[in-house]
Design an enzyme around this catalytic site. Structure first.
Site: not given
Lengths: 388, 144
Positions: A83, A211, A337
């Site tokens: 990430c 989340c 994301h």
């Protein structure tokens, strides 16, 4: 040796399902950054392509992108740290320019996560942990971060409501970000209503509202040496410091569970290189893949003492008008994301802030900005400090 | 034409779904079949490794002894999963956890018969071998 600047930034709109191929997705972020820098492909000396590769059928996407974006015959590099791939890509670009090897580099991050199902994606993300010794127990990212949340809350008495406050802040700014995948307001009442999706347990003590979600997206950062920056760019933003660190992949190999050592170490390196302390930072983007991750970031970066992150969010100090605005673009929690694109999106936000071009989310006259980008479950840590 | 050598792929038995089959510490599985969870210990520097390793990165040697995980450790943290990755859905719900033995820590699952309300950070637990319904092997943390 001269300074290194960022002279152009861009990102695609982050969406649940991008209606195109990965090269077309990469084009969106690249086009915006090139138009922002007002340069053409012949002005770019090399490209750095950043992603977590297991989502794509295409092997070695760097070569495909270089051709599609008009960056032949310049060399291309491929960087992967899960990430934080595009922050690590920026660090590589910094060193390529600082060394004099290239006078300008395009850092292109991307991820098209929608090519596989959410469950398949969780399984792949889980394999960002230790596949020999952790994955056979059925691990996934929310559960790993939940283990940090459990240890953190036990140690400091922080509550699920404190974490929910971070999501409420993300929603406040996500509504204003036209590039965000999630643009709805989030309220504390949603978290206290057991029927609401936000309150449904995922991996205790984390709930759905804690989340971030998968997304498709791309980002692009154009880096140049001092001479080129001054020639091309009215408002160059300088890379003042870059820090990076690693730790044990298996949680069994770690000692700290109430914070991320890689964030502390990367911040130390970046602050020293920039010659500043946490107090000098005017605006920050931190890696809020989960609410607990933003809470720990406050402390690992030195914005709050250990255990006092909750005071920052309770007092709204990390809102736009607060003493240290954090994730005023909505963060990963609102934007979504897309793994390899995320760091570049964070960097873009801080660059726009430092130029005074952030629109509705503009913080008052910031001079120094910080980007905190984490790969895996605190496996890789990157901190970048930018200044006007 | 010689007969193809049989690969030692015992590690494919580890966990609900194993992502590794061939490793130099495959005897770990044999020990588990005998009810033991083992660490490795470097014969040169004495460092104990869990998860077990075939090689010592300090000494740059591969002189390892097996050492049994015994006694109890303290529960460092845990999480109960309501969703599972592909291949693990039949195990739900389950809790993953870290147990601290002082010289090393162990990442595993909490035994399914330990009631949620009795699980507390800091509690003493022991590591035991567990046979899964699909005949695979793992280890779990049990109350003492």
């Amino acid at each position: 040796m001269g300074k290194v600047a960022i002279i152009g930034v861009g990102q695609s709109t982050f969406v649940r399902q991008y209606p195109g191929s990965i090269r077309e997705l990469a084009f969106d972020g690249f086009k915006e950054a090139m138009q922002d820098a007002q340069i053409t492909a012949k002005d770019i000396g090399a490209s750095v392509i950043c992603s977590a590769p297991e989502y794509d059928k295409q092997r070695s996407p760097a070569g495909v992108f270089a051709e599609y974006l008009g960056l032949n015959p310049q060399p291309t590099f491929y960087v992967e740290t899960l990430c934080s791939s595009s922050s690590m890509g920026l660090r590589l670009a910094y060193s390529l320019v600082k060394s004099g090897l290239h006078d300008s580099v395009a850092v292109i991050g991307f991820q098209k996560m929608s090519e596989i199902s959410s469950a398949e994606s969780q399984e792949r993300m889980g394999r960002g942990g230790d596949i020999q010794w952790e994955s056979p127990f059925g691990t996934m990212m929310p559960a790993y971060y939940a283990m940090y949340a459990r240890a953190y809350m036990e140690k400091y008495g922080t509550t699920p409501e404190d974490l929910a406050l971070i999501r409420v802040k993300a929603g406040t700014y996500g509504q204003l970000n036209e590039k965000a995948a999630y643009r709805k307001a989030i309220t504390m009442e949603m978290f206290s209503d057991p029927e609401n999706r936000m309150a449904s347990p995922v991996a205790s003590p984390l709930r759905t509202g804690d989340c971030c979600a998968n997304a498709d997206g791309s980002s692009c950062i154009i880096v140049a040496n001092e001479e080129k920056a001054k020639a091309f760019c009215k408002k160059p933003v300088w890379i003042m410091g870059t820090g990076a660190a690693t730790t044990a992949v298996n949680l069994a190999g770690r000692d700290l569970f109430s914070g991320l050592t890689v964030a502390e170490q990367a911040a130390d390196e970046a602050y020293k290189m920039a010659g500043i302390t946490a107090k000098d930072v005017d605006v920050a983007e931190v890696h809020d893949c989960f609410t607990i991750a933003e809470m720990m970031a406050y402390e690992n970066l030195g914005f709050a003492k250990p255990g006092e992150g909750k005071d920052l969010i309770q007092g709204k100090e990390t809102y736009k008008e607060g003493s240290i605005p954090v994730n005023v673009d909505g963060g990963l929690l609102s934007k979504g994301h897309p793994i390899g694109a995320t760091g570049g999106s964070q960097i873009r936000t801080v660059v726009l802030q430092l130029r005074g071009e952030a629109g509705d989310i503009q913080v008052k006259d910031p001079a120094i900005g910080l980007v905190h980008n984490i790969g895996g479950v605190g496996l890789y840590g990157n901190v970048t400090i930018l200044g006007r | 034409m010689g007969k193809k050598k049989q690969a030692d792929d015992r590690f494919k038995k580890f966990g609900t779904v194993s992502f590794t089959s061939i490793t130099k510490i495959n005897d770990f599985i044999q020990y588990m079949e005998d009810g033991k969870v083992m660490a490795t210990k470097c014969k040169d520097c004495g460092l104990i490794f869990f998860p077990p390793r075939a090689d010592c990165c300090q000494c740059l040697t591969s002189n390892m002894d097996w050492a049994e995980v015994s006694g109890t450790g303290k529960l460092v943290t845990y999480s109960k999963l309501e969703y599972a990755p592909v291949g693990f859905g039949d195990d739900l719900p389950y809790s993953i956890a870290v147990l601290d033995y002082g010289d090393y820590k162990i990442f595993g699952r909490i035994a399914s018969d330990v009631p949620d309300e009795e699980v507390r950070v800091g509690m003493e637990m022991k590591t035991i071998v567990n046979k899964l319904p699909n005949e695979q092997l793992n280890y779990v943390f049990q109350k003492v």
